[in-house]
Design a protein around this motif. Structure first.
Motif, PDB file in Angstrom:
ATOM      1  N   ASP A 253      43.288  33.889  31.732  1.00  0.00           N
ATOM      2  CA  ASP A 253      44.176  33.060  32.550  1.00  0.00           C
ATOM      3  C   ASP A 253      44.380  33.773  33.890  1.00  0.00           C
ATOM      4  O   ASP A 253      45.202  34.688  34.013  1.00  0.00           O
ATOM      5  CB  ASP A 253      45.513  32.868  31.824  1.00  0.00           C
ATOM      6  CG  ASP A 253      46.446  31.948  32.593  1.00  0.00           C
ATOM      7  OD1 ASP A 253      45.960  31.272  33.525  1.00  0.00           O
ATOM      8  OD2 ASP A 253      47.645  31.914  32.270  1.00  0.00           O
ATOM      9  N   ILE A 254      43.624  33.375  34.883  1.00  0.00           N
ATOM     10  CA  ILE A 254      43.596  34.065  36.174  1.00  0.00           C
ATOM     11  C   ILE A 254      44.387  33.257  37.193  1.00  0.00           C
ATOM     12  O   ILE A 254      44.088  32.080  37.447  1.00  0.00           O
ATOM     13  CB  ILE A 254      42.151  34.255  36.666  1.00  0.00           C
ATOM     14  CG1 ILE A 254      41.323  35.037  35.640  1.00  0.00           C
ATOM     15  CG2 ILE A 254      42.150  34.968  38.008  1.00  0.00           C
ATOM     16  CD1 ILE A 254      39.865  35.154  36.004  1.00  0.00           C
ATOM     17  N   GLU A 255      45.380  33.898  37.772  1.00  0.00           N
ATOM     18  CA  GLU A 255      46.165  33.231  38.815  1.00  0.00           C
ATOM     19  C   GLU A 255      45.300  33.022  40.055  1.00  0.00           C
ATOM     20  O   GLU A 255      44.655  33.935  40.557  1.00  0.00           O
ATOM     21  CB  GLU A 255      47.379  34.093  39.175  1.00  0.00           C
ATOM     22  CG  GLU A 255      48.277  33.471  40.233  1.00  0.00           C
ATOM     23  CD  GLU A 255      49.461  34.354  40.580  1.00  0.00           C
ATOM     24  OE1 GLU A 255      50.234  33.966  41.466  1.00  0.00           O
ATOM     25  OE2 GLU A 255      49.585  35.439  39.960  1.00  0.00           O
ATOM     26  N   GLY A 256      45.295  31.797  40.547  1.00  0.00           N
ATOM     27  CA  GLY A 256      44.545  31.476  41.754  1.00  0.00           C
ATOM     28  C   GLY A 256      43.071  31.239  41.530  1.00  0.00           C
ATOM     29  O   GLY A 256      42.304  31.135  42.493  1.00  0.00           O
ATOM     30  N   ALA A 257      42.634  31.126  40.263  1.00  0.00           N
ATOM     31  CA  ALA A 257      41.207  30.921  39.988  1.00  0.00           C
ATOM     32  C   ALA A 257      40.711  29.609  40.571  1.00  0.00           C
ATOM     33  O   ALA A 257      39.605  29.537  41.136  1.00  0.00           O
ATOM     34  CB  ALA A 257      40.956  30.966  38.478  1.00  0.00           C
ATOM     35  N   ASP A 258      41.510  28.543  40.437  1.00  0.00           N
ATOM     36  CA  ASP A 258      41.079  27.243  40.958  1.00  0.00           C
ATOM     37  C   ASP A 258      40.929  27.278  42.473  1.00  0.00           C
ATOM     38  O   ASP A 258      39.972  26.725  43.028  1.00  0.00           O
ATOM     39  CB  ASP A 258      42.082  26.158  40.552  1.00  0.00           C
ATOM     40  CG  ASP A 258      42.015  25.829  39.064  1.00  0.00           C
ATOM     41  OD1 ASP A 258      40.949  26.093  38.462  1.00  0.00           O
ATOM     42  OD2 ASP A 258      43.014  25.343  38.506  1.00  0.00           O
ATOM     43  N   SER A 259      41.868  27.926  43.150  1.00  0.00           N
ATOM     44  CA  SER A 259      41.771  28.029  44.608  1.00  0.00           C
ATOM     45  C   SER A 259      40.519  28.791  45.015  1.00  0.00           C
ATOM     46  O   SER A 259      39.824  28.425  45.976  1.00  0.00           O
ATOM     47  CB  SER A 259      43.014  28.720  45.156  1.00  0.00           C
ATOM     48  OG  SER A 259      42.884  28.976  46.540  1.00  0.00           O
TER      49      SER A 259
ATOM     50  N   ARG B 232      42.946  35.025  49.097  1.00  0.00           N
ATOM     51  CA  ARG B 232      42.968  34.557  47.708  1.00  0.00           C
ATOM     52  C   ARG B 232      43.209  35.680  46.708  1.00  0.00           C
ATOM     53  O   ARG B 232      43.096  35.479  45.499  1.00  0.00           O
ATOM     54  CB  ARG B 232      41.665  33.804  47.407  1.00  0.00           C
ATOM     55  CG  ARG B 232      41.691  32.427  48.070  1.00  0.00           C
ATOM     56  CD  ARG B 232      40.310  31.822  48.259  1.00  0.00           C
ATOM     57  NE  ARG B 232      40.416  30.487  48.837  1.00  0.00           N
ATOM     58  CZ  ARG B 232      40.609  30.234  50.142  1.00  0.00           C
ATOM     59  NH1 ARG B 232      40.704  31.237  50.982  1.00  0.00           N
ATOM     60  NH2 ARG B 232      40.716  28.998  50.589  1.00  0.00           N
TER      61      ARG B 232
ATOM     62  N   SER C 185      39.603  40.042  30.767  1.00  0.00           N
ATOM     63  CA  SER C 185      40.147  39.009  31.644  1.00  0.00           C
ATOM     64  C   SER C 185      40.069  39.461  33.105  1.00  0.00           C
ATOM     65  O   SER C 185      40.167  40.652  33.415  1.00  0.00           O
ATOM     66  CB  SER C 185      41.596  38.710  31.270  1.00  0.00           C
ATOM     67  OG  SER C 185      42.158  37.776  32.144  1.00  0.00           O
TER      68      SER C 185
ATOM     69  N   THR D  83      36.462  27.516  30.792  1.00  0.00           N
ATOM     70  CA  THR D  83      37.277  28.650  30.352  1.00  0.00           C
ATOM     71  C   THR D  83      37.182  28.759  28.841  1.00  0.00           C
ATOM     72  O   THR D  83      37.617  27.842  28.119  1.00  0.00           O
ATOM     73  CB  THR D  83      38.743  28.476  30.747  1.00  0.00           C
ATOM     74  OG1 THR D  83      38.835  28.344  32.175  1.00  0.00           O
ATOM     75  CG2 THR D  83      39.570  29.683  30.306  1.00  0.00           C
TER      76      THR D  83
ATOM     77  N   ARG E 149      39.167  45.996  39.659  1.00  0.00           N
ATOM     78  CA  ARG E 149      39.524  44.965  40.653  1.00  0.00           C
ATOM     79  C   ARG E 149      39.328  45.445  42.098  1.00  0.00           C
ATOM     80  O   ARG E 149      40.092  45.089  42.994  1.00  0.00           O
ATOM     81  CB  ARG E 149      40.968  44.517  40.465  1.00  0.00           C
ATOM     82  CG  ARG E 149      41.212  43.822  39.143  1.00  0.00           C
ATOM     83  CD  ARG E 149      42.576  43.197  39.085  1.00  0.00           C
ATOM     84  NE  ARG E 149      42.814  42.581  37.779  1.00  0.00           N
ATOM     85  CZ  ARG E 149      43.922  41.946  37.447  1.00  0.00           C
ATOM     86  NH1 ARG E 149      44.911  41.842  38.330  1.00  0.00           N
ATOM     87  NH2 ARG E 149      44.067  41.418  36.248  1.00  0.00           N
TER      88      ARG E 149
ATOM     89  N   ALA F   2      43.127  39.033  42.052  1.00  0.00           N
ATOM     90  CA  ALA F   2      43.372  38.812  40.625  1.00  0.00           C
ATOM     91  C   ALA F   2      42.086  38.560  39.855  1.00  0.00           C
ATOM     92  O   ALA F   2      42.036  38.746  38.640  1.00  0.00           O
ATOM     93  CB  ALA F   2      44.334  37.626  40.433  1.00  0.00           C
TER      94      ALA F   2
END
Length: 523
Positions: free
Chosen positions: A101-107, A52, A128, A119, A249, A55
């Motif tokens: 706005d984080i890519e892959g946050a939902d996954s 995952r 962020s 959010t 990160r 990010a």
């Protein structure tokens, strides 16, 4: 292991995960099932977390009843998104705050099984890349709450412990969680909440005592933030620390690194220390050779050689007399007749004892299950070793070879024998002629010595010297031949031993590979 940097990726952890998988497979059935299951869960969690990406950094707010987790969560969110109240437990399901706005946050949240998400639309003082989780109380009376906390504590990247000044030394926290997280100091923070209820001296005393407790648990590097979520005291420093983690990160990699190191330690505790070197068969070869009476076999063959050499090097007259005069007394070959190779195969008891001693020596540093397994494999090799050794002994065809010098020695010795016989017969003829008063020609002389006397003396003395020299040469040849026979037996026995104990050698090598894998897991 050195500190991870922002450029580190899952590629560097992949070999360590593969090594952990091999270690788990090797340890299954030999280690406690719960230890193996936890190691498997670490490997699975690490792989799924790496899939995952980095990010986002997931920070879980964990704490006991009344510590103010939800209040702190709301303070960080900038608005009341988590339920706060006097009813306990207040937080029933984990709540997620996604910063930016984080890519892959939902996954990532789906994998964490966090359904409630929020959010913020406005800036809240956090950079962020953060996902904050408000967890249920770790000391909740509800079993499902504790199960949720335990699962998320194993999966999140950073743990932010929210402690109450009156409950920060709770045993359920330290014994139930912190004692198992000493490998994760870099991804833990402690927020000592409600310091507004303390005077300055009490606050300092609480921080000092808490630092002492953490240091005793191997967490002395964990940073402590005295805060008041309601008054805002110390919140700036806490936000700054969280934002710094978001920018670096590296927390996800650091968390996995800590999980792997702890798992390797847990597995290693159930192995012990395997031998440093591969299985050496030489000591066992010596024991088996002794049990098979190799020395007796070599001595018997040496005697066989000596008898054959004496027979082959006898002069003609002595050989002829040996065929006429019957031999009396005990046979000179009694050792060969009494030695029955088939009745002197290695003793099974001696072989089993040697194998057991070998397993004890190589299993000295292992824990009991691994020692028992090594002993079992060693004893299983006893039967094959017995059969293979018997076959090896039968392959040695020790026949006394004919030496090139035997025939020349026989002829040379026969020459002295002939000289002695001629001299003795000549002297006998002279004596008989004198006795019978027969005319006798003058006896030839050499250097003033009568020729027949010289021939008899030279022949007799040469005969005796040749006999002594021959015995010394035969003894030397017998020793060399015995050594050759001994080496042949040892060579064949060594092959049999190496083949028979190959399962034991593989077992020891597997322990060594397991330790190497665990070292690779540590990194």
């Amino acid at each position: 292991m050195g500190e991870l940097t922002k450029n580190d990726t899952g590629k560097g952890l992949a070999p360590r995960l593969h090594a952990l998988e091999r270690a788990v497979d090797s340890g299954r059935g030999m280690m406690p099932e719960d230890v193996v299951d936890r190691a498997t869960a670490v490997r699975v969690n690490a792989g799924e977390r790496l899939a995952r990406g980095d990010a986002a950094i997931v920070v879980a707010l964990a704490g006991g009843t009344g510590s103010g987790k939800s209040t702190l969560f709301n303070a960080l969110a900038g608005e009341d998104v988590a339920e706060v109240g006097v009813r306990r437990p207040t937080t029933t399901d984990p709540f997620g705050l996604v910063v930016g706005d984080i890519e892959g946050a939902d996954s990532l949240l789906d994998w964490l099984d966090v359904r409630k998400r929020f959010t913020p639309e406005n800036k809240i003082g956090l950079d962020s890349g953060l996902i904050l989780l408000d967890l249920p109380d770790h000391d909740s009376i509800r079993i499902d709450h504790k199960a949720t906390v335990d699962k998320l504590i194993r999966r999140v990247d950073v743990l932010l412990w929210v402690l109450d000044p009156q409950k920060y030394a709770q045993g359920i926290l330290h014994r139930g969680y912190l004692k198992d997280l000493r490998q994760h100091a870099e991804v833990q923070l402690v927020a000592l909440n409600k310091v507004d209820q303390l005077v300055a001296a009490e606050r300092d005393a609480c921080v000092t005592d808490l630092r002492r407790i953490l240091a005793g648990e191997g967490l002395g590097k964990v940073e402590i933030f005295p805060i008041s979520a309601t008054e805002g005291t110390g919140m700036g420093k806490l936000r700054g620390a969280l934002s710094e983690m978001a920018n670096r990160r590296t927390a996800a990699m650091q968390r996995i690194d800590g999980d792997l190191r702890k798992t390797a330690d847990d597995l290693a505790a159930h192995i012990g220390l395997p031998p440093e070197h591969a299985l050496q068969p030489d000591p066992l070869v010596d024991v088996v050779a002794a049990a098979a009476r190799v020395e007796d076999r070599a001595a018997a063959e040496a005697q066989r050689y000596a008898i054959a050499a004496r027979r082959a090097t006898r002069p003609p007259l002595l050989r002829a007399l040996a065929g006429i005069i019957p031999r009396r007394g005990p046979s000179s070959t009694f050792a060969l007749e009494d030695f029955d190779p088939d009745a002197n195969d290695p003793s099974p008891v001696a072989v089993q004892h040697a194998l057991q001693e070998l397993s004890v020596e190589y299993g000295r540093g292992l824990t009991r299950p691994w020692r028992s397994r090594l002993r079992e494999v060693a004893l299983d090799a006893s039967g094959p070793l017995q059969r293979m050794t018997s076959d090896a002994l039968s392959r040695v065809t020790a026949r006394p070879p004919r030496r090139k010098w035997w025939r020349p020695v026989s002829l040379s010795w026969g020459l002295f024998e002939l000289l002695a016989v001629i001299g003795i017969v000549w002297l006998a003829v002279l004596a008989a002629s004198t006795y019978l008063e027969l005319p006798i020609d003058d006896t030839p002389e050499v250097a003033g010595i009568s020729l027949p006397i010289g021939l008899a003396v030279v022949g007799a003395v040469g005969w005796l010297i040749f006999r002594l020299v021959r015995e010394r040469v035969i003894a030397t040849g017998a020793r060399r031949y015995a050594q050759w026979v001994r080496e042949q037996y040892h060579t064949e026995i060594a092959k049999a031993v190496k083949q028979a104990i190959s399962p034991l050698a593989l077992e020891i090598a597997s322990y060594q590979r397991l330790v190497q894998d665990l070292r690779a897991v540590v990194g």
